[in-house]
Design a protein around this motif. Sequence first.
Motif, PDB file in Angstrom:
ATOM      1  N   LYS A  45      10.297  14.133  -7.929  1.00 39.77           N
ATOM      2  CA  LYS A  45       9.903  14.476  -6.730  1.00 39.77           C
ATOM      3  C   LYS A  45      10.151  16.101  -6.469  1.00 39.77           C
ATOM      4  N   MET A  46       9.939  16.894  -7.585  1.00 40.22           N
ATOM      5  CA  MET A  46      10.398  18.428  -7.212  1.00 40.22           C
ATOM      6  C   MET A  46       9.261  19.035  -8.332  1.00 40.22           C
ATOM      7  N   MET A  47       9.445  20.381  -8.146  1.00 42.08           N
ATOM      8  CA  MET A  47       8.539  21.384  -8.939  1.00 42.08           C
ATOM      9  C   MET A  47       9.061  22.604  -9.020  1.00 42.08           C
ATOM     10  N   MET A  49       4.188  -1.471   3.160  1.00 43.71           N
ATOM     11  CA  MET A  49       4.000   0.262   2.677  1.00 43.71           C
ATOM     12  C   MET A  49       5.256   0.296   1.743  1.00 43.71           C
ATOM     13  N   ILE A  50       4.656   0.930   0.648  1.00 45.12           N
ATOM     14  CA  ILE A  50       5.684   1.315  -0.435  1.00 45.12           C
ATOM     15  C   ILE A  50       5.382   2.798  -0.814  1.00 45.12           C
ATOM     16  N   THR A  51       6.252   3.537  -0.658  1.00 41.88           N
ATOM     17  CA  THR A  51       5.831   4.996  -0.569  1.00 41.88           C
ATOM     18  C   THR A  51       6.949   5.746  -1.190  1.00 41.88           C
ATOM     19  N   GLY A  52       6.617   6.986  -1.988  1.00 46.98           N
ATOM     20  CA  GLY A  52       7.462   7.620  -2.546  1.00 46.98           C
ATOM     21  C   GLY A  52       8.037   8.435  -1.424  1.00 46.98           C
ATOM     22  N   ASP A  53       7.712   8.415  -0.124  1.00 49.81           N
ATOM     23  CA  ASP A  53       8.181   9.701   0.788  1.00 49.81           C
ATOM     24  C   ASP A  53       9.631   9.064   1.467  1.00 49.81           C
ATOM     25  N   HIS A  54      10.139  10.028   2.019  1.00 52.37           N
ATOM     26  CA  HIS A  54      11.359   9.886   2.853  1.00 52.37           C
ATOM     27  C   HIS A  54      11.269   8.507   3.714  1.00 52.37           C
ATOM     28  N   THR A  97       0.816  -1.265  -0.031  1.00 52.89           N
ATOM     29  CA  THR A  97       0.089  -0.201  -0.058  1.00 52.89           C
ATOM     30  C   THR A  97       0.797   1.247  -0.099  1.00 52.89           C
ATOM     31  N   ASP A  98       0.378   2.318  -0.710  1.00 49.40           N
ATOM     32  CA  ASP A  98       1.008   3.668  -0.554  1.00 49.40           C
ATOM     33  C   ASP A  98       0.761   4.076   0.757  1.00 49.40           C
ATOM     34  N   LYS A  99       1.622   4.909   1.198  1.00 48.51           N
ATOM     35  CA  LYS A  99       1.358   5.851   2.545  1.00 48.51           C
ATOM     36  C   LYS A  99       0.252   6.738   2.555  1.00 48.51           C
ATOM     37  N   THR A 100       0.977   8.051   1.575  1.00 44.80           N
ATOM     38  CA  THR A 100       0.257   9.112   1.853  1.00 44.80           C
ATOM     39  C   THR A 100      -1.291   9.219   1.385  1.00 44.80           C
ATOM     40  N   GLY A 101      -2.327   9.273   2.145  1.00 45.58           N
ATOM     41  CA  GLY A 101      -3.689   9.442   1.828  1.00 45.58           C
ATOM     42  C   GLY A 101      -4.410   7.954   1.900  1.00 45.58           C
ATOM     43  N   LYS A 118      10.770  23.519  -5.251  1.00 46.56           N
ATOM     44  CA  LYS A 118      10.775  22.841  -3.958  1.00 46.56           C
ATOM     45  C   LYS A 118      10.537  21.401  -4.271  1.00 46.56           C
ATOM     46  N   GLY A 119      10.980  20.512  -3.281  1.00 46.50           N
ATOM     47  CA  GLY A 119      10.879  19.320  -3.678  1.00 46.50           C
ATOM     48  C   GLY A 119      11.520  18.064  -2.437  1.00 46.50           C
ATOM     49  N   GLY A 120      11.392  16.919  -2.531  1.00 45.74           N
ATOM     50  CA  GLY A 120      11.858  16.102  -1.391  1.00 45.74           C
ATOM     51  C   GLY A 120      13.040  16.467  -1.142  1.00 45.74           C
ATOM     52  N   PRO A 121      13.776  16.604   0.252  1.00 44.24           N
ATOM     53  CA  PRO A 121      14.888  17.149   0.720  1.00 44.24           C
ATOM     54  C   PRO A 121      16.313  16.176  -0.014  1.00 44.24           C
ATOM     55  N   GLY A 159      -6.704  21.226  -4.870  1.00 41.29           N
ATOM     56  CA  GLY A 159      -5.362  20.748  -5.297  1.00 41.29           C
ATOM     57  C   GLY A 159      -4.582  19.755  -4.270  1.00 41.29           C
ATOM     58  N   ASP A 160      -3.242  19.431  -4.426  1.00 44.20           N
ATOM     59  CA  ASP A 160      -2.679  18.559  -3.772  1.00 44.20           C
ATOM     60  C   ASP A 160      -2.308  19.125  -2.200  1.00 44.20           C
ATOM     61  N   PRO A 161      -2.940  18.085  -1.186  1.00 47.76           N
ATOM     62  CA  PRO A 161      -2.834  18.533   0.155  1.00 47.76           C
ATOM     63  C   PRO A 161      -1.597  19.066   0.456  1.00 47.76           C
ATOM     64  N   THR A 162      -0.363  18.437   0.166  1.00 48.06           N
ATOM     65  CA  THR A 162       1.045  19.076   0.604  1.00 48.06           C
ATOM     66  C   THR A 162       1.085  20.539   0.335  1.00 48.06           C
ATOM     67  N   GLU A 163       0.332  20.878  -1.007  1.00 47.26           N
ATOM     68  CA  GLU A 163       0.466  22.278  -1.219  1.00 47.26           C
ATOM     69  C   GLU A 163      -0.530  23.055  -0.704  1.00 47.26           C
ATOM     70  N   THR A 164      -1.675  22.637  -0.308  1.00 47.44           N
ATOM     71  CA  THR A 164      -2.804  23.425   0.450  1.00 47.44           C
ATOM     72  C   THR A 164      -2.233  23.715   1.679  1.00 47.44           C
ATOM     73  N   ARG A 204       6.467  14.873   7.063  1.00 46.44           N
ATOM     74  CA  ARG A 204       7.010  15.115   5.821  1.00 46.44           C
ATOM     75  C   ARG A 204       7.669  16.521   5.482  1.00 46.44           C
ATOM     76  N   VAL A 205       8.877  16.135   4.836  1.00 43.67           N
ATOM     77  CA  VAL A 205       9.993  17.225   4.873  1.00 43.67           C
ATOM     78  C   VAL A 205      10.009  17.902   3.514  1.00 43.67           C
ATOM     79  N   LEU A 206       9.912  19.070   3.073  1.00 45.57           N
ATOM     80  CA  LEU A 206      10.338  19.722   1.732  1.00 45.57           C
ATOM     81  C   LEU A 206      11.401  20.626   1.988  1.00 45.57           C
TER      82      LEU A 206
HETATM   83  P1  ATP Z   1       2.894   7.706  -1.504  1.00 46.64           P
HETATM   84  O1  ATP Z   1       3.724   7.247  -2.603  1.00 46.64           O
HETATM   85  O2  ATP Z   1       2.881   6.835  -0.131  1.00 46.64           O
HETATM   86  O3  ATP Z   1       1.623   8.179  -1.900  1.00 46.64           O
HETATM   87  P2  ATP Z   1       4.163  10.361  -1.312  1.00 46.64           P
HETATM   88  O4  ATP Z   1       2.914  11.154  -1.294  1.00 46.64           O
HETATM   89  O5  ATP Z   1       5.454  10.787  -0.590  1.00 46.64           O
HETATM   90  O6  ATP Z   1       3.797   9.057  -1.018  1.00 46.64           O
HETATM   91  P3  ATP Z   1       4.461  11.178  -4.036  1.00 46.64           P
HETATM   92  O7  ATP Z   1       3.239  12.170  -3.929  1.00 46.64           O
HETATM   93  O8  ATP Z   1       5.067  10.459  -5.170  1.00 46.64           O
HETATM   94  O9  ATP Z   1       4.604  10.302  -2.846  1.00 46.64           O
HETATM   95  O10 ATP Z   1       5.824  12.212  -3.505  1.00 46.64           O
HETATM   96  C1  ATP Z   1       7.285  11.888  -3.636  1.00 46.64           C
HETATM   97  C2  ATP Z   1       7.957  12.991  -2.716  1.00 46.64           C
HETATM   98  O11 ATP Z   1       8.068  14.009  -3.354  1.00 46.64           O
HETATM   99  C3  ATP Z   1       7.375  13.327  -1.590  1.00 46.64           C
HETATM  100  O12 ATP Z   1       7.991  12.502  -0.322  1.00 46.64           O
HETATM  101  C4  ATP Z   1       7.800  14.700  -1.290  1.00 46.64           C
HETATM  102  O13 ATP Z   1       9.333  14.809  -0.768  1.00 46.64           O
HETATM  103  C5  ATP Z   1       7.878  15.326  -2.768  1.00 46.64           C
HETATM  104  N1  ATP Z   1       6.749  16.038  -3.224  1.00 46.64           N
HETATM  105  C6  ATP Z   1       5.428  15.806  -2.702  1.00 46.64           C
HETATM  106  N2  ATP Z   1       4.707  16.836  -3.263  1.00 46.64           N
HETATM  107  C7  ATP Z   1       5.355  17.604  -3.696  1.00 46.64           C
HETATM  108  C8  ATP Z   1       4.917  18.832  -4.287  1.00 46.64           C
HETATM  109  N3  ATP Z   1       3.937  19.112  -4.411  1.00 46.64           N
HETATM  110  N4  ATP Z   1       5.998  19.502  -4.702  1.00 46.64           N
HETATM  111  C9  ATP Z   1       7.373  19.211  -4.317  1.00 46.64           C
HETATM  112  N5  ATP Z   1       7.681  18.174  -3.890  1.00 46.64           N
HETATM  113  C10 ATP Z   1       6.687  17.251  -3.461  1.00 46.64           C
END
Ligand code: ATP
Length: 877
Positions: free
Chosen positions: A430-432, A546-551, A333-337, A447-450, A392-397, A490-492
């Motif tokens: 993982k960036m924007m 858990m299989i996640t894109g997160d740190h 399973t994904d983590k976020t959400g 901004k993006g994953g550290p 929009g994306d909860p990370t961004e809101t 979650r760190v950005l």
């Molecule tokens: P999961 O895979 O469990 O849903 P996730 O939400 O972390 O986890 P992604 O949405 O693919 O997976 O995000 C991967 C990574 O990209 C995040 O861990 C974060 O570091 C970074 N990230 C997420 N959202 C943004 C964003 N809007 N802008 C920039 N970086 C982001």
Amino acid sequence: MKAYRMDAEEVLKELGTQRAGISQEEAQRRLDADGYNELKSKEKDPVWKLFLATFKDAMVIVLLVAAAVQLALGEVVESIIIFLVILLNSVISVVQTKKAESSLEALQEMSAPSAKVMRDGESKTVPAKELTKGDIVQLDAGDYVPADGRLISSESLKINEGMLTGESEAADKKTEVIEEDASIGDRINMVHSGSLVVNGRGSFIVTAIAQDTEIGQIANMIETAESKQTPLQKKLDEFSKRLGIGVLVLCILIFAAQAARLWFGDGQADMTQGFLNAFTFSVAVAVAAIPEALSSIVTIVMAVGTTKMAKQQAIIRRLPAVETLGSTRVICTDKTGTLTQNKMTVTDTFVPGKSEGISEDESARSKSEQLLLNIAVLCNDSSVSEEGAEIGDPTETALIHFGNKMGLDPARLRKEKEREMELPFDSDRKMMSTVYRLDGERLMLTKGGPDVMFERCTHILIDGEEQTLDEMLLKEVMDQNETFSDNALRVLAYGYKKIPEDKRSLEEQDEQDLVLVGLTAMIDPPREAVPASIAEARSAGIRSIMITGDHNTTAQAIGKEIGLMEEGDLALTGKELDKLSEEELDEKLGRISVYARVSPENKIRIIRAWQNKGSITAMTGDGVNDAPALKQADIGIAMGSGTDVAKDSSAMVLADDNFVSIVNAVGVGRTVFDNIKKAIGYLFAGNLGAIIAILFAVFLNMPNPFTALQLLFINLINDSLPALALGMEKEEPDVMKRKPRDINEGIFSGGTLQSVIVRGVLIGAAVIVSFYIGLQHSTEMGIAMAFTTLILARTLQTFSARSNTQTIFKVGFLTNKYVLGAVAICFLLYGVTVLPGVRRIFSIPDAFGWRDWSIATGLALAAVILMEIIKAIRNRR
Ligand code: ATP
């Protein structure tokens, strides 16, 4: 002129629309005039065709012959009854087919595609079929293009149009006018219905819908998806065929035995009549032995299961998944959400060179602090209305809320500043990045994953000064990142870079040589019911991973919090996974419960590794790149909030994105299988009982215990209703305490065969005893006794069939109202056979009185009570 040769503004004008879209009323008017945006689907068979199709069945043909024979013999009533049996069977079959069809349609409707469209100047999500010409539609990565249209904006937009052009590479899409006639593949400013957005985003004016689209012209009709049979249905079909052959042999034997008796008998009987009667009886035996309702009952029980799952937010897209769910051993399973609420809140910030985070007092903020806040709200596509509605994306809101809290007024800031260029977020990078002009300087804000950001930063901003990012400074930021992540945050990371004035487009390579500005940390609490659900899955023998894109650290912290990661479990990053050989992975696999920073390829590798161990594996996903993994999994599960392509590749969609719904669906899947087993067990036990009695009589040279008519009538009444009612049983109390079912396990495994045999033998024995008692008076009485006992025993057996292990006293008599209803209806219908006038037809003599009824009832009850006693004894053992 063709839209691709026109300027976007001209197209807008020609279609009477503007960039802010048309109004809802105008859209409705156009919909009324032009119809819905859907391709014509192949017409479904009308009811009468379905009805006629039932007469193609071999069994029905044999019955028709039998009816004709009876008619020829002058037995008008018998033949009418056989016709009625055939008719009723056909009606029931049509009703069942229709019901299964409509529940499948309802499911399809639930996962129908949608589109993001501008109406009345606002962005709205509507069903794709409600699009009309002139609508302005937004496209994001993962969307299927819902109609044909002319692009008015494109940000790194890439679309795969393979289904139209045969080209496997995605095409870069731009908005510029094309000067000459171009083929579909060269119309780079057009999008075409059915193609897939693989990258970036854009918006277009709808120029053609439905049959007028390019795809509509090629595929004049879309085939409505054939409802594929599940493995169980296939197995049952094969089984039915074999059973049919067995029964045929049996009936020939019975016919031969009876014919021999006639031939070598006293010669008094009318030979022709005798043979024809023997033929009809053999046909009736065949009808009694074969559970005709089998396949439609399985379909209905599955349909009921899918409806129940849908109520619990799990929408089945492919029917076989209902079955596979019950055998699932691993849920990736994904983590976020999915495990977490996806409700983010910024709790901490870090600015290099400062011990505390960003100061709340605006006047006390350094240049770095102010810049970090600016990046957070400008490198951001979400919005929060004044009423608090989030888009929009909860990370961004979360960042917009944070900006508001810091007194920034993000909405105003974003209106004042113009976004010159952008590179949208994607979960691979993982960036924007966006480009804005701040204090006179043209800057790319990123901004993006550290971890990915640190790799791309060469400098760091401290007290407003750019310094080289040396090891010591980097370590300080990395330590801070670890501290945040350890607390499940979650760190950005945020950075910027100066952009030359003449630069016109932004590429991924530009996201290099950045200046690091700081970090934010946000909390995303786990969903409330998730820990209990993970524990439930564990007790059901299901491993949650858990299989996640997160740190990694954040993922582990959450994994521990929700009980997914236990003492001794491992957590791996995608990069670490890449380094493992197949053997090493195979050896470690069972211990790894968290995979962080994974790539789509990693996901596929993890699924394959589990599948190689023979585990049925479910996998969740939402993005464009998840599609291959979702297809590879035994059950691909897409998020309701996910992309079209993820849903399209999945067997199930989670309307609420919630992990808990997966585990619930597994429970329903197991129950569906249990109930199918119960219904089938009931049918076979009842049929076996009748056959045993018949064989006993035929081979002991006794008269037939039933008339053909009686057998047909019993079969008609007893076959469908109680079996269906058993299909509605509630889940067994231990349903989530047993290990997953082996996918290859047959329907008669796990003690089912034994209980079918036990119940069949007991019914048969009761009937034989009763027959014998009746025969002491006359053959007629014997037949009446056998018939009534069989009716009672078969119907009462429904209660016993409700559980293979628990006695009816444990299960409770009143806990399945469908069973009560079905049994009541059966008895009511059987009542017909004893009505004065009618009883003659069913061979119940006038002499058959209450005393005989009591004996029949007593024997039937004894059989059922014995079934329960044997069950209790077996249970003890
Ligand atoms: P999961 O895979 O469990 O849903 P996730 O939400 O972390 O986890 P992604 O949405 O693919 O997976 O995000 C991967 C990574 O990209 C995040 O861990 C974060 O570091 C970074 N990230 C997420 N959202 C943004 C964003 N809007 N802008 C920039 N970086 C982001």
